[in-house]
Design a protein around this motif. Structure first.
Motif, PDB file in Angstrom:
ATOM      1  N   THR A 258       0.875  -1.155   0.202  1.00 37.60           N
ATOM      2  CA  THR A 258      -0.443   0.063  -0.438  1.00 37.60           C
ATOM      3  C   THR A 258       1.011   1.216   0.312  1.00 37.60           C
ATOM      4  OG1 THR A 258      -0.287  -0.008   2.314  1.00 37.60           O
ATOM      5  CG2 THR A 258      -1.981  -0.657   1.102  1.00 37.60           C
ATOM      6  N   TRP A 262       0.932   3.887  -3.823  1.00 38.58           N
ATOM      7  CA  TRP A 262       0.555   5.471  -3.457  1.00 38.58           C
ATOM      8  C   TRP A 262       1.970   6.369  -3.410  1.00 38.58           C
ATOM      9  CZ3 TRP A 262       0.519   7.584   2.616  1.00 38.58           C
ATOM     10  CH2 TRP A 262      -0.193   8.988   2.041  1.00 38.58           C
TER      11      TRP A 262
ATOM     12  N   HIS B 193      -5.241   5.686  -1.949  1.00 33.81           N
ATOM     13  CA  HIS B 193      -3.920   4.879  -1.461  1.00 33.81           C
ATOM     14  C   HIS B 193      -4.017   5.148   0.491  1.00 33.81           C
ATOM     15  CE1 HIS B 193      -2.057   5.514  -5.411  1.00 33.81           C
ATOM     16  NE2 HIS B 193      -2.545   4.050  -5.424  1.00 33.81           N
ATOM     17  N   THR B 194      -4.492   6.337   0.575  1.00 38.77           N
ATOM     18  CA  THR B 194      -4.519   6.176   2.169  1.00 38.77           C
ATOM     19  C   THR B 194      -6.072   5.489   2.493  1.00 38.77           C
ATOM     20  OG1 THR B 194      -5.959   8.354   1.865  1.00 38.77           O
ATOM     21  CG2 THR B 194      -3.879   8.709   2.583  1.00 38.77           C
ATOM     22  N   GLN B 196      -6.503   2.442   1.452  1.00 39.82           N
ATOM     23  CA  GLN B 196      -6.124   1.009   1.254  1.00 39.82           C
ATOM     24  C   GLN B 196      -4.936   0.495   2.602  1.00 39.82           C
ATOM     25  OE1 GLN B 196      -4.842   0.041  -2.283  1.00 39.82           O
ATOM     26  NE2 GLN B 196      -6.576  -0.109  -3.490  1.00 39.82           N
ATOM     27  N   LEU B 197      -4.132   2.031   3.008  1.00 42.95           N
ATOM     28  CA  LEU B 197      -2.743   2.352   3.321  1.00 42.95           C
ATOM     29  C   LEU B 197      -3.837   2.112   5.893  1.00 42.95           C
ATOM     30  CD1 LEU B 197      -0.127   4.519   3.608  1.00 42.95           C
ATOM     31  CD2 LEU B 197      -1.049   3.252   5.960  1.00 42.95           C
TER      32      LEU B 197
END
Lengths: 390, 420
Positions: A258, A262, B193-194, B196-197
């Motif tokens: 992840t 990103w 993305h954030t 998912q993270l």
């Protein structure tokens, strides 16, 4: 330990395996010529106690019998498939004709050896063999992990026997290590009755012993019960830890991508993001190694003693334990003490090794993150504004 | 607990202020439908910076605000400054929770993290070159009662509703500014993305929690075992204690990690604000295009009527052809009307052009500012994460007594250390 395959997790259920039962084997293996020296009567073995040379010193300094088990090979016949292990012996003992031997043995043969040792030395503690049965969840019983785990356990078994002051001089062990073909010995008729007589005598004397030392007997029995429960618990907890660790590792492996993904859509931020991704990845590797270490060092050691305790309990039922408390007979007391010392040493060694590996794990992870920090602090300047706009 | 951030907030005297959200308290009251409810209020403290600088230490002014009032403030800012990437509030409800963490809004840990988040929001707003000058912000910080009325008096609510509608509507823009389209695309990426993270992190935290807690079982077994083994007893007992301490240590570790998660969440929500600015551009551009198109079509109509040449199909034109032209007076009337509409239309186009250009210019400036802030903040967050990992490793490492691998010594002083 590193670099070898991860032994299978023992948690789970049992699957019946008929490979190594005492079946009549229509083997087409040509029986090799010759055999070993003529077997002595078991009673002569019983008499060969070496009182003076007991205790660990002998083991540490005067070891003169080295056995290795390796090179597992699958053998396929019309009737069955099984694995043969190479058993190599190096020795300086005069009882052996040569100083080096190499034979091939299958699991069945180890079972035979152990049963002979127990039969002839009903009052001694013989190290257990790995289980016959295979845990459910392993599709291939000839799975590499399973074979490797078994091989190691077989080696431990022979190592223990070779270190035992009495058992290592067993004629059956000698035959096991040297005879090209074990079949003639397995089918031995004469001597059986004398062996049977020996067992009867041992049981009879144990009954005597029971009457004369009830208190020590029950103490010992209690100890074995408690030990068995505790060692089983430790074994279970360890299995559980490995399971949790594996699940943790699985999630870690999904976590670091992840960051990397990103990073792909970022400019300045890409570098630290990739840095963290790489750190998490390396910590995953460390976790993996730690799991492997646990599985290959601690689990087998614990497992052996779980089996040991089971064996002791069974012998307990046969009442031969009473003989272990025959304080008059130093050799027998010595074996019990010897076993306990051996147990403590083994477990201590396994735990220490695990603890060391554990410390190593944290050291490595620490280093990984510290190097990331270092890489970030290399770029000062823009971050050092007067205004802290957090 | 006063923070050391200077936040220029303009009022009539243009004083600089220190801002802080110092405390949280539970209150009972009646809500809009007159039902009893329990809610949390937060103490907002302010102090003039110059007083502090001069060495005086006056007591701070303070007032209590609840979360819904912060929301109101933010909504006002969103509507009033559509070209600004407005700082987000901490989450309304706990999301991305690992299983032991409470999702309850009343949970003290949640309240504490929210307090920090609200303070962070105010600091960001108050240090923003544009937002910090807002009067309503100043009222929020200084007038406990009557603030809401002042906000509503601005009439922003009406704009708020149409804004919401506009942002969710789909419309096609012919010539959007490419940079804004890229920025919108980036905001989608950032959001995805954030989140998912954050989701992956929660799963990792859950598993790590499991690993640590299972070690507590070792603690129990070793302690019990130490009673059985006479000679290994001390070592086992000691190992048991260590295992218990190890198992207990995970709670603090994960609680601290929540702050890292909060930093990431802030930018998850910031992504939404960024996206809104881009959408506003699309909206203004669309309205400009619509107005221009409308003007063009009106001019065409005018031309057709004036010259009689039909360029485009119209029913009027067709009926004219079939049934004859209309009377000259009617024609004149229509021409005049169209001329008025065209004049209006030109005004509208001018306005819309200005609106669009202003938005583009101002938004572009703020988006650059946001980008720099984001890079700096997130880099710091990642560094803090590394620091957290390091301190966790060091804590575990230092809690282990020295390993001793002496000669085979089955009695006495052997400390048996157990596994991870």
């Amino acid at each position: 330990m590193s670099g070898q395959t991860v032994p299978a997790d023992f948690s789970g259920h049992m699957l019946d395996l008929d490979e190594d039962d005492d079946l009549e084997v229509f083997s087409k293996n040509p029986s090799l010529a010759g055999g070993g020296p003529m077997p002595n009567s078991p009673s002569s073995m019983v008499n060969q106690y070496r009182l003076e040379e007991e205790e660990e010193q002998q083991e540490a300094n005067a070891r003169d019998l080295f056995i290795t088990v390796d090179d597992p090979e699958s053998h396929v016949t019309a009737v069955e498939t099984f694995v043969m292990y190479r058993v190599a012996t190096k020795t300086t003992r005069s009882q052996f004709d040569s100083s080096e031997y190499e034979v091939h043995r299958r699991y069945q043969d180890f079972l035979w050896l152990r049963s002979k040792l127990e039969e002839n030395h009903p009052t001694l503690i013989v190290h257990p063999l790995p289980e016959k049965f295979v845990m459910k969840g392993m599709v291939e019983r000839f799975n590499n992990d399973f074979i490797e785990t078994r091989r190691r356990a077989l080696q431990r078994f022979l190592s223990k026997v070779s270190l035992h002051p009495v058992l290592s001089h067993s004629h059956h062990l000698e035959v096991f290590l040297t005879a090209q073909d074990l079949l003639p010995y397995k089918k031995q008729g004469p001597g059986f009755l004398s062996r049977l007589g020996e067992t009867v005598r041992a049981v009879a004397s144990s009954v005597r012993g029971l009457k004369s030392r009830p208190e020590e007997f029950s103490l010992m029995k209690e100890y074995v019960e408690d030990f068995s429960i505790k060692i089983s618990s430790v074994d279970k907890v360890t299995q559980r830890i490995i399971k949790e660790q594996r699940e943790y590792l699985d999630e870690l492996k999904q976590y670091n991508p992840t960051y990397a993904q990103w990073a792909e859509s970022e400019g300045e931020l890409a570098e630290p993001l990739n840095g963290v991704a790489s750190c998490v990845e390396r910590c995953s590797k460390e976790t993996d190694e730690q799991i492997q270490h646990l599985s290959s060092v601690l689990v087998p050691a614990l497992h052996d003693y779980v089996l040991c305790a089971e064996t002791l309990k069974l012998q307990d039922e046969v009442d031969s334990l009473a003989d272990r408390v025959e304080l008059a007979n130093n050799a027998l007391k010595g074996d019990w003490t010897r076993w306990q010392d051996g147990m403590r040493a083994d477990l201590k060694s396994a735990f220490l090794s695990t603890a060391e590996k554990n410390v190593e794990y944290y050291e490595q992870c620490l280093a990984v993150w510290e190097s990331f920090l270092l890489s970030q602090r290399v770029e000062p300047g823009e971050q050092r504004d007067g205004e802290d706009a957090s | 607990m006063l923070c050391d951030v200077t936040a220029p907030v303009a009022d009539e005297a243009s004083a600089l202020m220190e801002i802080c959200v110092a405390e949280a308290e539970k209150r009972n009251g009646r809500n809009t439908v007159n039902m009893q409810e329990t809610f949390t209020v937060y103490l907002v403290e302010t102090r003039p910076m110059d007083a502090v600088a001069e060495g005086r230490n006056p007591a701070p002014d303070s007032l209590w605000r609840r979360y819904s009032e912060f929301e109101l403030l933010r909504n006002y800012l969103l509507v009033t400054y559509p070209y600004i990437v407005v700082p987000p509030l901490p989450e309304k409800r706990a999301e991305f929770v690992w299983h032991k963490l409470s999702a309850d809004n009343m949970d003290p840990d949640f309240v504490e993290r929210r307090r920090i988040g609200l303070e962070n929001f105010l600091l960001r707003v108050a240090s923003h070159p544009v937002l910090s000058n807002d009067k309503i912000l100043h009222h929020f910080l200084t007038e406990e009662h009557g603030w809401k009325e002042v906000v509503y008096e601005t009439g922003f609510q009406a704009k708020a509703d149409s804004r919401l509608r506009a942002l969710s509507a789909t419309f096609r823009v012919r010539n959007p500014d490419k940079r804004f389209m890229e920025m919108k695309h980036y905001s989608d990426e950032l959001q995805s993305h954030t989140s998912q993270l954050l989701r992956a992190r929660v799963r990792v935290a859950d598993r790590l929690y499991g690993v640590y807690k299972v070690h507590g079982n070792y603690g129990r077994v070793f302690s019990e075992w130490s009673a059985v083994e006479k000679e290994m007893g001390d070592g086992l007992q000691s190992a048991g204690h260590h295992m218990d301490a190890f198992a207990a240590s995970i709670d603090d570790i994960l609680e601290e990690e929540e702050h890292y998660a909060d930093q990431l969440k802030e930018y998850l929500f910031y992504a939404e604000a960024l996206r809104a600015v881009c959408r506003k551009h699309e909206l203004t551009q669309f309205e400009l295009e619509m107005a221009s198109q409308d003007l063009v079509s009106k001019k065409q109509q005018h031309e057709e009527i004036a010259t009689g040449i039909v360029r485009t199909f119209s029913f009027k034109g067709m009926t004219n052809k079939l049934f004859g032209q209309e009377a000259p007076e009617q024609r004149e009337a229509r021409l005049k009307l169209l001329e008025e509409l065209i004049a209006e239309g030109e005004e509208t186009v001018k306005e819309k052009t200005v609106e669009c250009e202003e938005h583009v210019d101002r938004a572009w400036v703020d988006m650059q500012r946001f980008k720099e802030q984001k890079d700096k903040d997130l880099r710091e967050a990642l560094i803090n994460y590394a620091v957290m990992q390091i301190s966790m490793c060091k804590k575990v490492r230092s809690s282990r007594p020295a390993l001793r691998r002496g000669p085979s010594d089955s009695s006495g002083r052997v400390i048996i250390l157990s596994s991870f």
